[in-house]
Design a protein around this motif. Structure first.
Motif, PDB file in Angstrom:
ATOM      1  N   GLY A 311     -13.829  37.513  -7.648  1.00  0.00           N
ATOM      2  CA  GLY A 311     -15.261  37.509  -7.346  1.00  0.00           C
ATOM      3  C   GLY A 311     -15.663  38.593  -6.379  1.00  0.00           C
ATOM      4  O   GLY A 311     -16.656  39.262  -6.589  1.00  0.00           O
ATOM      5  N   ASN A 312     -14.885  38.807  -5.325  1.00  0.00           N
ATOM      6  CA  ASN A 312     -15.273  39.920  -4.460  1.00  0.00           C
ATOM      7  C   ASN A 312     -14.723  41.217  -5.039  1.00  0.00           C
ATOM      8  O   ASN A 312     -13.844  41.206  -5.904  1.00  0.00           O
ATOM      9  N   SER A 313     -15.246  42.344  -4.565  1.00  0.00           N
ATOM     10  CA  SER A 313     -14.920  43.610  -5.228  1.00  0.00           C
ATOM     11  C   SER A 313     -13.436  43.944  -5.106  1.00  0.00           C
ATOM     12  O   SER A 313     -12.855  44.551  -6.005  1.00  0.00           O
ATOM     13  N   LEU A 314     -12.797  43.511  -4.030  1.00  0.00           N
ATOM     14  CA  LEU A 314     -11.369  43.786  -3.854  1.00  0.00           C
ATOM     15  C   LEU A 314     -10.564  43.059  -4.928  1.00  0.00           C
ATOM     16  O   LEU A 314      -9.718  43.645  -5.614  1.00  0.00           O
ATOM     17  N   GLN A 315     -10.836  41.772  -5.064  1.00  0.00           N
ATOM     18  CA  GLN A 315     -10.075  40.952  -6.005  1.00  0.00           C
ATOM     19  C   GLN A 315     -10.300  41.429  -7.443  1.00  0.00           C
ATOM     20  O   GLN A 315      -9.351  41.550  -8.224  1.00  0.00           O
ATOM     21  N   ASP A 316     -11.552  41.710  -7.759  1.00  0.00           N
ATOM     22  CA  ASP A 316     -11.859  42.124  -9.129  1.00  0.00           C
ATOM     23  C   ASP A 316     -11.186  43.437  -9.472  1.00  0.00           C
ATOM     24  O   ASP A 316     -10.645  43.612 -10.565  1.00  0.00           O
ATOM     25  N   SER A 346       0.990  36.722  -9.835  1.00  0.00           N
ATOM     26  CA  SER A 346       0.758  35.530  -9.019  1.00  0.00           C
ATOM     27  C   SER A 346      -0.641  35.505  -8.423  1.00  0.00           C
ATOM     28  O   SER A 346      -1.101  36.505  -7.875  1.00  0.00           O
ATOM     29  N   SER A 347      -1.270  34.362  -8.521  1.00  0.00           N
ATOM     30  CA  SER A 347      -2.623  34.244  -7.980  1.00  0.00           C
ATOM     31  C   SER A 347      -2.645  34.409  -6.462  1.00  0.00           C
ATOM     32  O   SER A 347      -3.654  34.758  -5.890  1.00  0.00           O
ATOM     33  N   ASP A 348      -1.492  34.185  -5.837  1.00  0.00           N
ATOM     34  CA  ASP A 348      -1.434  34.259  -4.368  1.00  0.00           C
ATOM     35  C   ASP A 348      -1.898  35.615  -3.840  1.00  0.00           C
ATOM     36  O   ASP A 348      -2.570  35.692  -2.824  1.00  0.00           O
ATOM     37  N   HIS A 349      -1.515  36.688  -4.550  1.00  0.00           N
ATOM     38  CA  HIS A 349      -1.889  38.026  -4.090  1.00  0.00           C
ATOM     39  C   HIS A 349      -3.407  38.152  -3.976  1.00  0.00           C
ATOM     40  O   HIS A 349      -3.924  38.786  -3.071  1.00  0.00           O
ATOM     41  N   PHE A 350      -4.110  37.528  -4.929  1.00  0.00           N
ATOM     42  CA  PHE A 350      -5.571  37.633  -4.943  1.00  0.00           C
ATOM     43  C   PHE A 350      -6.188  36.682  -3.922  1.00  0.00           C
ATOM     44  O   PHE A 350      -7.248  36.949  -3.379  1.00  0.00           O
ATOM     45  N   TYR A 351      -5.480  35.607  -3.692  1.00  0.00           N
ATOM     46  CA  TYR A 351      -5.917  34.618  -2.702  1.00  0.00           C
ATOM     47  C   TYR A 351      -5.984  35.266  -1.314  1.00  0.00           C
ATOM     48  O   TYR A 351      -6.904  35.041  -0.540  1.00  0.00           O
ATOM     49  N   TYR A 352      -4.994  36.105  -1.010  1.00  0.00           N
ATOM     50  CA  TYR A 352      -4.962  36.767   0.303  1.00  0.00           C
ATOM     51  C   TYR A 352      -6.114  37.754   0.471  1.00  0.00           C
ATOM     52  O   TYR A 352      -6.423  38.160   1.579  1.00  0.00           O
ATOM     53  N   MET A 353      -6.732  38.177  -0.652  1.00  0.00           N
ATOM     54  CA  MET A 353      -7.831  39.146  -0.578  1.00  0.00           C
ATOM     55  C   MET A 353      -9.181  38.463  -0.448  1.00  0.00           C
ATOM     56  O   MET A 353     -10.214  39.115  -0.508  1.00  0.00           O
ATOM     57  N   CYS A 354      -9.153  37.151  -0.301  1.00  0.00           N
ATOM     58  CA  CYS A 354     -10.402  36.399  -0.246  1.00  0.00           C
ATOM     59  C   CYS A 354     -11.135  36.671   1.061  1.00  0.00           C
ATOM     60  O   CYS A 354     -10.549  36.632   2.132  1.00  0.00           O
ATOM     61  N   TYR A 366      -2.831  29.795   5.847  1.00  0.00           N
ATOM     62  CA  TYR A 366      -1.538  29.134   5.805  1.00  0.00           C
ATOM     63  C   TYR A 366      -0.476  30.065   5.215  1.00  0.00           C
ATOM     64  O   TYR A 366      -0.534  30.436   4.051  1.00  0.00           O
ATOM     65  N   PHE A 367       0.459  30.470   6.021  1.00  0.00           N
ATOM     66  CA  PHE A 367       1.527  31.386   5.598  1.00  0.00           C
ATOM     67  C   PHE A 367       1.010  32.690   5.015  1.00  0.00           C
ATOM     68  O   PHE A 367       1.657  33.307   4.190  1.00  0.00           O
ATOM     69  N   ASN A 368      -0.197  33.067   5.395  1.00  0.00           N
ATOM     70  CA  ASN A 368      -0.734  34.333   4.904  1.00  0.00           C
ATOM     71  C   ASN A 368      -0.078  35.479   5.674  1.00  0.00           C
ATOM     72  O   ASN A 368      -0.186  35.569   6.878  1.00  0.00           O
ATOM     73  N   PRO A 369       0.621  36.374   4.977  1.00  0.00           N
ATOM     74  CA  PRO A 369       1.340  37.431   5.685  1.00  0.00           C
ATOM     75  C   PRO A 369       0.442  38.573   6.154  1.00  0.00           C
ATOM     76  O   PRO A 369       0.933  39.491   6.801  1.00  0.00           O
ATOM     77  N   TYR A 370      -0.844  38.545   5.836  1.00  0.00           N
ATOM     78  CA  TYR A 370      -1.694  39.688   6.160  1.00  0.00           C
ATOM     79  C   TYR A 370      -2.687  39.382   7.276  1.00  0.00           C
ATOM     80  O   TYR A 370      -3.095  38.252   7.462  1.00  0.00           O
ATOM     81  N   ASN A 371      -3.109  40.458   7.965  1.00  0.00           N
ATOM     82  CA  ASN A 371      -4.106  40.328   9.024  1.00  0.00           C
ATOM     83  C   ASN A 371      -5.493  40.104   8.471  1.00  0.00           C
ATOM     84  O   ASN A 371      -6.314  39.450   9.079  1.00  0.00           O
ATOM     85  N   SER A 372      -5.765  40.733   7.353  1.00  0.00           N
ATOM     86  CA  SER A 372      -7.113  40.650   6.805  1.00  0.00           C
ATOM     87  C   SER A 372      -7.028  40.816   5.300  1.00  0.00           C
ATOM     88  O   SER A 372      -6.033  41.312   4.775  1.00  0.00           O
ATOM     89  N   PRO A 373      -8.093  40.415   4.590  1.00  0.00           N
ATOM     90  CA  PRO A 373      -8.101  40.592   3.137  1.00  0.00           C
ATOM     91  C   PRO A 373      -7.980  42.069   2.748  1.00  0.00           C
ATOM     92  O   PRO A 373      -7.422  42.384   1.694  1.00  0.00           O
TER      93      PRO A 373
END
Lengths: 431, 431
Positions: A311-316, A346-354, A366-373
């Motif tokens: 939905g957001n431009s990063l994920q799309d 894996s959907s997880d990669h896109f989840y982190y970009m939310c 939760y267990f997100n390895p990144y600082n920001s999307p």
């Protein structure tokens, strides 16, 4: 008599390592082994092994009247195999009791159901094959990544021969209707739907240790008393949650394991209840109505839609750029490429970009390895760029091979013709 | 001649171009006979190169007669108690931390540690203003302890220190304008910073500007007498041979690089838009945005929105060797700054044989011939120039060759001689 359907989702993302621009074209390994292994070991110790042991005991002590169902992603099975094979053994033990059903899903916990039916089917097949090999069961009921469901996805799933599917009893879909019945797909009514009772499920999965909750502490008696208040005619209570609820989302000290240990006895005590697996449920009950879901729903976040992943431009952008590679991946059919292709799905990669962090920040971090999307996006795109370079190189090599092959064939033909010409010439001379 | 010089940072502890310029200049000055420099920074780490000068860290200066000085200081500098939340020049590395944390609670009196020394962070942090005045306070002590003929203060952060030193020793003050707040803010200046800048320039006997662009700003916006302001261009340290390791590029495509703080001043958005234009016409190119800053996330989102994120990479903040590595991998260097007082980085790129495209709104464009110059807002011209250089090898070849020659002739020793003249002028005008 009401049926209780307990279903647990088992999944751990395969996290990417910090993949920098400088690595592109040089280093083709994308995964953070250290983090993946240490998180896996931690959850195995705190959740999977103790919870499996409890379930096994419960099945034995309740004379097989206690039943549960699982869906285990291919990604997590791969990690078990590598880091904790004993977990697979303990699931096999559960499988051998006959009281545990394993469901089908996409191998890599992917979103393929949303954009490419062929890819979706291939991933589901791969997963079912793996489950069959490990646990000796051919999955009959399907559950999509994060319970993502729409009429169209249901249609595809039905066409693959599945009799039932799990999804969220989302309020905006059901409205005044109750999730405690069986429903069916709007396009192909043969596909039956089990709708998650999100109130009871989340009471356990999210609110169990929340001391500010007015119902805290949650006991098995309380849960049964709530179920007693339900309408008599209601047939089935679907309690679906992450398996990591036990010991991980809800820590051991919250008493979650004791809750689990006491649950079957508390429920079976009253003669009004029985445990049921999804495939038994779709055999036993008739759908009460059609569920119309024109736009995809899921079990995530307040919105119960896809906005956590797309939905957001990063994920799309990331999702589109990934899917563009599919044709080439299929053409190559290279073992290593296929493996990375699967994991990158894996959907997880896109989840982190939310970017909608505000209402559901806790779950997202939760267990997100990144600082920001943005960080997640940059890293993923770098990996994807390298992946694309590898694909292009292999494709070029294939093409060259094909050309060489053609040349060789032509050479052979030329030689053959020369021979024949010479033969004919000789004949002419002799004549 | 003895020079007391105030700077804010010194290699290897730098986060901007200021430290690099100070280092080059002092190295150049050290070649002049009879010229001694005492270089003062707020925080000396102890591992700086001190072969060319004596480095005094304000954090290592013992403070005498603390009480008396504070009284005197406070009566003179009533503007000490600044209430504004001010982060004019973030350390890019710490950008994320600062954004989240609540800004500092102010200390109205400086705390002196046991040995009578003040503590400095030496960073562009949230309590920058306080650090500047602490620095000024210590400067007066240093001025007493170190005999000198002229005082040289680099940029607004050090102007108060320069003024304080002048008040104690009565020696002429030269301020060096590396940037003004008009450059950093794009016109909407911070009144506090402007006040300090103007105060420094008013108190100075001579002003050095790094380009005519900056000189004009100093004259027009700060109302300075043109005779007082001289332009001395920066130069670049020659690259030594051992640094010249060959780095293999991981990607086949041409690499176009933007390297700098990702802030409005540097014009990153024009780079993204131009990249999009170029990518419409050729596949054989990748763009890299190296650096960090408050516009990074916006740029990531924009690249994703344009659908070019598989060809447009972000590296985050680069340090030391990585900067060099980045240049080695680049085929074009672009500096589309909206307002750049000088801009040393294109010179560093040219040293590494990288053709450069710079905005006409940069000081460095006044001295370079072998570089493409475009208006920062002219995306078409920028795209055109990028396309030309990556497409036509003859063009890039000539830029590489001539550019290298040109940049090798820019020497700090020449700049140092010029600065020496300014010192003499200041001393003479003082007599």
């Amino acid at each position: 008599m009401k049926s209780i359907c307990l279903y647990f989702q088992v999944h751990q993302p395969l996290r990417l390592r910090r993949y920098r621009f400088f690595d592109i074209g040089h280093d083709h390994y994308y995964y953070d082994d250290f983090t993946n292994e240490s998180i896996m070991q931690k959850i195995v110790k705190e959740c999977y092994l103790p919870a499996n042991e409890i379930l096994l005991n419960l099945i034995k002590t309740n004379n097989k009247n206690f039943k549960v169902s699982f869906s285990i992603t291919g990604v997590v099975l791969d990690q078990f195999e590598q880091y904790a094979p004993e977990v697979i053994e303990s699931f096999k033990q559960l499988a051998s009791t006959g009281c545990v059903e394993f469901m089908a899903e996409t191998y890599s916990h992917s979103l393929a159901g949303l954009n490419n039916n062929d890819e979706f089917k291939a991933q589901v097949k791969a997963h079912s094959k793996r489950i069959h090999e490990l646990f000796g069961q051919k999955p009959k009921v399907f559950r999509n990544t994060e319970l993502v469901y729409s009429d169209e996805i249901g249609k595809t799933v039905a066409s693959m021969g599945y009799k039932g599917m799990l999804t969220e009893g989302a309020k905006h879909i059901l409205g005044w209707k109750s999730p405690n019945y069986l429903y069916c797909n709007a396009i192909n009514p043969k596909l039956k739907l089990l709708m998650r009772n999100y109130t009871l499920s989340d009471d356990i999965a999210f609110r169990f240790s929340e001391e500010g909750w007015n119902e805290w502490p949650l006991t098995t008696e309380k849960l049964v008393s709530w179920m007693n208040q339900m309408d008599e005619k209601e047939e089935i209570v679907n309690i679906f949650m992450d398996y990591e609820t036990f010991g991980e989302h809800q820590k051991k000290k919250s008493g979650i394991f004791d809750f689990l240990k006491n649950l079957p006895a508390a429920i079976l005590n009253s003669k009004n209840y029985e445990f049921i697996t999804p495939s038994e449920a779709i055999k036993k009950y008739q759908p009460i109505a059609v569920a119309h879901v024109p736009h995809a729903i899921s079990w995530a976040d307040e919105e119960r839609d896809l906005s956590a992943w797309l939905g957001n431009s990063l994920q799309d952008e990331a999702f589109t750029k990934l899917n563009e590679l599919r044709e080439d991946v299929l053409t190559l059919n290279d073992e290593r490429i296929n493996k990375d292709w699967n994991y990158l799905q894996s959907s997880d990669h896109f989840y982190y970009m939310c970017t909608k962090f505000f209402s559901d920040g806790d779950v997202h971090s939760y267990f997100n390895p990144y600082n920001s999307p943005y960080d997640a996006f940059i890293n993923y795109m770098n990996v994807l760029s390298d992946f694309k370079i590898r694909i292009n190189e292999l494709m070029d090599a294939r093409k060259k091979e094909a050309v060489n092959h053609e040349m060789q064939q032509k050479d052979r033909l030329i030689k053959q013709y020369e021979k024949e010409i010479n033969k004919l010439k000789k004949q002419i001379l002799q004549d | 001649m003895k020079v007391l010089m105030f700077g804010w940072e010194f290699p290897p502890h730098i986060s901007g171009g200021l430290g690099t310029a100070c280092y080059g200049l002092t190295k150049g000055l050290s070649k002049i006979d009879d010229l001694d420099i005492v270089f003062v920074v707020p925080k000396a780490y102890g591992d700086e190169d001190q072969s060319k000068m004596q480095l005094v860290g304000a954090n290592n200066t013992h403070i005498k007669q603390v009480q008396e000085h504070i009284k005197k200081f406070k009566s003179k500098h009533t503007y000490l108690e600044v209430e504004s939340e001010l982060i004019p020049y973030n350390d890019p590395d710490e950008y994320y931390t600062f954004r989240d944390s609540k800004l500092f609670g102010k200390n109205k009196l400086f705390k002196v540690n046991k040995e009578g020394k003040l503590e400095f962070s030496g960073k562009y942090g949230s309590n920058l203003i306080e650090e500047i005045y602490k620095y000024a306070y210590v400067a007066s002590t240093i001025s007493m302890d170190n005999e000198h003929d002229v005082i040289h203060a680099h940029d607004w952060l050090c102007y108060p220190a320069g003024i304080a030193a002048k008040e104690i020793s009565g020696k002429p003050l030269v301020v060096h304008v590396h940037a003004t707040d008009f450059d950093r803010s794009g016109g909407s200046v911070n009144p506090k910073v402007f006040e300090i800048e103007k105060m420094g320039m008013d108190a100075a006997d001579k002003i050095i500007a790094v380009s005519n662009l900056t000189r004009n700003i100093v004259i027009e916006k700060y109302g300075q007498d043109p005779d007082k302001v001289e332009t001395v261009y920066n130069a670049v340290e020659p690259v030594t041979y051992e640094q010249k390791k060959t780095i293999k590029k991981g990607v086949k495509e041409k690499v176009v690089t933007f390297l700098g703080r990702i802030t409005m001043q540097k014009g990153p958005e024009y780079f993204v838009e131009a990249a999009n234009e170029v990518l419409k016409r050729t596949d054989n190119v990748r763009f890299v945005m190296a650096g960090s800053g408050d516009m990074l996330e916006k740029m990531v989102a924009r690249a994703a929105q344009l659908g070019i994120a598989d060809r447009f990479h972000f590296t985050g903040f680069l340090k030391g060797d990585d900067v060099f590595k980045m240049f080695e991998m680049s085929d074009v260097y672009v500096m589309p700054s909206v307002s750049e007082p000088f801009g040393i980085s294109p010179l560093e790129a040219m040293q590494s044989n990288v053709p450069v495209i710079i905005s006409k709104q940069s000081g460095v464009s006044e001295i370079l011939t072998h570089a493409v110059k475009v208006d920062y807002w002219d995306i078409d011209a920028l795209a055109d120039a990028i396309y030309g250089i990556i497409k036509y090898d003859s063009l890039s070849g000539i830029f590489k060759e001539k550019g290298k020659e040109e940049v090798d002739n820019l020497k700090w020793t020449n700049a140092a001689l010029h600065v020496h003249n300014v010192y003499n002028g200041a001393i003479n005008s003082f007599l």
